[in-house]
Each structure stands twice: as C-alpha cells, then as structure tokens.
Design an enzyme around this catalytic site. Structure first.
Site, mmCIF file in Angstrom:
data_model
loop_
_atom_site.group_PDB
_atom_site.id
_atom_site.type_symbol
_atom_site.label_atom_id
_atom_site.label_comp_id
_atom_site.label_asym_id
_atom_site.label_seq_id
_atom_site.Cartn_x
_atom_site.Cartn_y
_atom_site.Cartn_z
ATOM 1 N N GLU A 12 -45.461 -29.314 -37.432
ATOM 2 C CA GLU A 12 -45.375 -28.325 -38.506
ATOM 3 C C GLU A 12 -46.315 -28.659 -39.656
ATOM 4 O O GLU A 12 -46.917 -27.769 -40.255
ATOM 5 C CB GLU A 12 -43.927 -28.230 -39.007
ATOM 6 N N CYS A 19 -48.233 -9.404 -33.128
ATOM 7 C CA CYS A 19 -48.222 -8.716 -34.424
ATOM 8 C C CYS A 19 -49.266 -9.360 -35.337
ATOM 9 O O CYS A 19 -48.960 -9.907 -36.396
ATOM 10 C CB CYS A 19 -46.821 -8.799 -35.036
ATOM 11 N N CYS A 76 -49.119 -3.325 -30.426
ATOM 12 C CA CYS A 76 -47.783 -2.752 -30.585
ATOM 13 C C CYS A 76 -47.139 -2.403 -29.246
ATOM 14 O O CYS A 76 -45.910 -2.489 -29.101
ATOM 15 C CB CYS A 76 -47.844 -1.511 -31.469
ATOM 16 N N CYS A 134 -45.058 -5.242 -27.995
ATOM 17 C CA CYS A 134 -44.155 -5.862 -28.953
ATOM 18 C C CYS A 134 -42.695 -5.595 -28.582
ATOM 19 O O CYS A 134 -42.300 -4.436 -28.404
ATOM 20 C CB CYS A 134 -44.430 -5.332 -30.354
ATOM 21 N N CYS A 188 -39.205 -1.140 -35.377
ATOM 22 C CA CYS A 188 -40.252 -1.378 -36.375
ATOM 23 C C CYS A 188 -40.469 -0.149 -37.255
ATOM 24 O O CYS A 188 -40.909 0.899 -36.785
ATOM 25 C CB CYS A 188 -41.556 -1.770 -35.670
#
Length: 544
Positions: free
Chosen positions: A109, A291, A298, A301, A307
């Site tokens: 991270e 995205c 899309c 997705c 959405c």
C-alpha cells in the site's frame, strides 16, 4: 457432545494473545500525544456521518439495503473472476501469520501511493526478498532502504515505512533496560539492541494503525485492517473516489471537506463485512481497470445498473437525439430550495463528449513552484582502481532526505553567477579546484510532487594522477558501476546521462549513453535519409 480439548485450548490461547495485544495497544495509545484516542476519533467520525447523511439528498446515497446487497454481490463476483494476479495479493492470501500478512499489505500500500502497479511489482518483489518480515526491515540501515527505493519516488515513504517497523519492534539500548521508542535514527546494528514496544505485533484495527504507526493515514490503515485482519473498514483512494462519484453522480469537487466526508461515509456503508479486504480491493481494481479516468468500459462494469452517472449519460443522449436541452441533476437531486452541495455547480454544464467521465470533477491543482540548481559531476578518471565520481549526501530531512547526489547549489535561472557558486560548493567538499575546467553540459528538468526543478549540469574532470581525497562525513567517491546501484534519485541519474553523453571515448559508447543520445535525435523518414546522404560531402576511402 463435548468439543475437543485441543480446540478449547487453542481458543483460550487466542483469547490471551488478543487480550495481550489489546493491552499493548492501549498502553501505546495512552503514551501517544500526537493524535486523539481511537474510540473518540471513531465516535466523532460516526457522528459526522449521521449529520452529513441527514443533510444530503437521497440521490447521492444508498438508502435501499437491497441495493447495497446487489452492489456487494456484483462487485465481488466480478472481482473473483477478473482480479489481477499481483505479488502482494499472493503474499497476503498465502500467509497465515497475521503480522507477516499485515506487513506484506503495508509495504504494497505504501509503494502504490502515487505510483503505478507496473512500476511497483519489481520493487515490491525485491523488497520482500530482502526484508521478508518487520524485524528484517527494522534491522536494516536507512542507506539500504534508500538504495532499494531509489527510482520509486516520494522517498519519505520508504523512510517512514522503516520507522514504523522499528516502532512496532521498539528499542532496548546499551543499558540493558527496556525503554520505549525514542528515536527513529538509532541504528539497529548496535550490539545490545533488542526491540520491543508493541510486542513485535502490528496494531490490529484501523484506528490504532493510524495512530501508532508513522506515515499511516486513514486510507492505509483501512486497507491493512480490512485485508490483513478482516475488519470492516472502508477505504477511499483515487480509484474509489472515481467509482463512488460516478455510481452516485457526485459532481462537486472531491477534494473538498464535504465531499471527502461523504465518500468515506459511503465506503464504510458499502464495505462487505463478510469479505471486507476483497471488497476494498475490488473497488480499487474496478477503478483501475474498468472505471478509468478516460474511456471507461461501462459495458463491462458490474455496477452499471446501479450507476447514476451511466443513467445520466443515457438520459442526455436521449435528449440530444430529440434536440432537447440538458435536464441536469436538479429533477432527481436538488431540494426545493438551494443548490445541492454534492452536484456539479451550474457553471460546469454536462459535456456530451465525456459521458460518465463528467464525474468526478477535476480538482484544481496549484502548479509546482519552479527552482533552479547548478550541479556538477566531478570525476577522477585516473583514480586508483578506476575512474571515480564524487557524491555527497543530502540532509536527513526535507526533499530526497538521506539520498546521495552530485554536489549542487540553488541558483538563479541566469547562468551568470552559477559557475562561481558551484565551484565554491565543490571546494567546500574537496578543497581547491581549477575553475577553468568547469564546463556547462546542458540541463535536466525534473518535476517532483510540488517542485519543478531545473538542473544546470556541469562537468569537471581532474586529470592529475594524484587522487583527491576527503575525510568529511557524507562524501563518497564511487565508480560508475557503484553509482548505478547507489541510493540516488532518478533526477541524478538523468544528470549523469547528460554528463556521459558529453564524454569522449568509451563513456560515450556505453549502452546507456547510446540510448540517451538516440532518444534525443529526431527520427528521419527513409526519404529524408536518402536526401541527407546525397548532400553529404564525398570522402575518399583513403581519407584520414
């Protein structure tokens, strides 16, 4: 039927370990004065979320629990099929020891902050091979950390990662008496150092991770807690911001306090308590691969049906096909009076060419301040053992802290006084030098997060056979091979390529120099090459 004693004993030991860990964290928290206590901070956040949701239009919320359930199911099903095979995921999934798992997540991270996945993979692999545990990292020197981190950028990340590892381990110094962490500058090579503060264990919750470990903010703490320890803690990074802003059609500036608080509230509401780590990684994966900022996919997705941005795009396309004006979000969102604080301002109308990429709104950024530095590659080509170049170490704080660089001095953009200032800097390290041999070779422009720094590159070659030596701390004479593996920044490597490109003989013919030189040349078409060869002067085969 009675349960096996072994299982009961195992649970008993686990409870004792958990209790012991909680006790260590409470003691560490009580001694920490830098941040508010974990429970108070968590309660304050929850109160903020309640107040915020009460003042926000349902258009930007998830009020239907069935909708949340569908979102979790769709996103996790997609992730199980489409997730990328990444080394830190394999490391975390295959590691049974919680502390080692948390450490593996923590390293990934930190490295992934402001850095692309493709760049991080090799750095992460080498890091975990060199320091597979927190104890290994805590025992390393800052020089080793900087050396491995070189080229990854944002160098304070590596330093703070090691500070955190040493804090988890704690420090016991010469006296033989245990004492709490007092300085992250202590070198663990000290013969009597044995480390102990948090018992060698990572904090187990997002709140304690954020409060006890240096450089660990809310996002990193949530990622470690959810992925390594299974805590239902939401996360918000750049990818999650984009996903949430589109799913709930949030058009206001995502960097504003109001929008940021709302996004954190949404992430906490949506995170799947059964699979929090996978859910958070899925949300980030979706933002990174589907995205995306430009040209989002899309049709692939898993959240398309939920959405708001996609619904808005379809509505706008329908209106455009009927030659009707844009409707905006007012019909669905805005209260009876006033402008919604989560919608895009009226001054920023819908852009038909962007589609769902109208969300999120681009945050305004200040341009980096511009600075100029004169730097010199000072070389002894006849030094014993081969040619050597001079490097000096930067201060232990500030930009590029602790890294090595060519002697440099901040100057005005005009080159009028640069040679004199640079020569004085050089002489402060190695004594008198011939000013006449200082040559300007070119410039390098390198942009850091907040500074655009222009390096005016100079070169100075000492031809004398008697080597220049110095006993000052923070000074090194390195071979070219040693330079390329030293803890130097990308900017210094650029500077050295400029120097190499100006050197005659073997230096100019090196592979590294050839690549740099060819990249600066304009590529010619086949026709242009023919014309160039036609107009070149004729040279006989016997000409010198």
């Amino acid at each position: 039927m009675k349960k096996p004693r072994a299982a009961a004993g195992s649970r008993s030991r686990h409870r004792k370990q958990s209790s012991s860990q909680e006790g260590r964290e409470k003691r560490a928290l009580s001694s920490s004065q830098a941040k508010p206590s974990g429970p108070d901070a968590g309660l304050a956040r929850r109160q903020e979320e309640v107040v915020l949701q009460a003042s926000v239009s349902p258009y930007h919320l998830f009020r239907d629990t069935a909708e949340v359930t569908v979102l979790r199911k769709n996103l996790l099903s997609w992730y199980d099929l489409e997730k990328r095979d990444l080394p830190w995921r394999r490391q975390a999934e295959g590691e049974m020891d919680l502390d080692r798992r948390a450490y593996a997540v923590w390293v990934s991270e930190v490295m992934l902050q402001q850095t692309q996945v493709a760049t991080v993979i090799n750095y992460y692999t080498r890091w975990m091979q060199k320091w597979p545990t927190l104890q290994d990292l805590a025992s390393a020197s800052l020089e080793e950390v900087n050396q491995l981190w070189a080229g990854l950028g944002y160098y304070s990340r590596g330093r703070r990662l090691q500070e955190g590892a040493r804090k988890v381990r704690g420090v016991k110094v010469n006296t033989g008496a245990l004492r709490p962490w007092v300085s992250h500058n202590l070198e663990p090579s000290h013969p009597n150092q044995v480390i102990e503060e948090l018992g060698g264990h990572m904090p187990r919750t997002a709140e304690t991770l954020q409060q006890l470990l240096p450089g660990v903010g809310r996002y990193t703490a949530g990622a470690i807690a959810s992925i390594a320890f299974g805590q239902a803690a939401g996360v918000v990074d750049g990818n999650v911001v984009r996903v949430l802003c589109r799913v709930r059609a949030i058009g206001a500036d995502p960097s504003s306090t109001l929008v940021s608080q709302h996004l954190w509230s949404l992430s906490q509401q949506l995170v799947d308590p059964a699979r929090p780590g996978d859910f958070n990684q899925a949300a980030m994966e979706l933002g990174a691969t589907v995205c995306t900022p430009q040209r989002p996919r899309c049709s692939q997705c898993p959240m398309q049906s939920l959405c708001r941005a996609h619904q808005r795009m379809e509505r706008e396309q329908l209106l455009a096909s009927q030659s009707l004006p844009s409707s905006g979000d007012v019909e669905e969102c805005a209260p009876n009076t006033g402008q919604c604080q989560l919608c895009a301002p009226p001054t920023e109308p819908w852009d038909q060419t962007l589609g769902v990429a109208n969300f999120p709104r681009k945050a305004s950024r200040r341009p980096p301040r511009e600075e100029c530095s004169a730097t010199c590659v000072l070389e002894q080509p006849r030094a014993v053992g081969g040619a050597r170049i001079l490097l000096v170490q930067r201060p232990n704080s500030g930009l590029l802290a602790g890294l090595w660089e060519f002697p440099s001095v901040t100057v005005e953009p005009s080159r009028q006084h640069q040679p004199k200032a640079l020569l004085q800097e050089l002489q402060s390290w190695v004594g008198p030098l011939p000013a006449t041999r200082l040559q300007h070779l070119g410039q390098v422009v390198h942009t850091f997060s907040h500074i655009k720094l222009t390096y005016q590159v100079y070169g100075l070659t000492l031809e004398e056979q008697t080597p220049v030596t110095t006993s000052l701390p923070g000074v090194r004479w390195l071979t070219r091979e040693e330079f390329h593996t030293a803890a130097v920044s990308t900017a210094m490597k650029k500077v050295f390529r400029v120097y190499e490109g100006q050197q005659p003989g073997t230096c100019k013919g090196s592979k590294r120099s050839q690549v740099s030189t060819l990249s600066r040349q304009k590529k010619l078409s086949p026709g242009q090459k023919v014309l160039d060869s036609f107009f070149q002067p004729y040279t006989s085969a016997g000409a010198p």
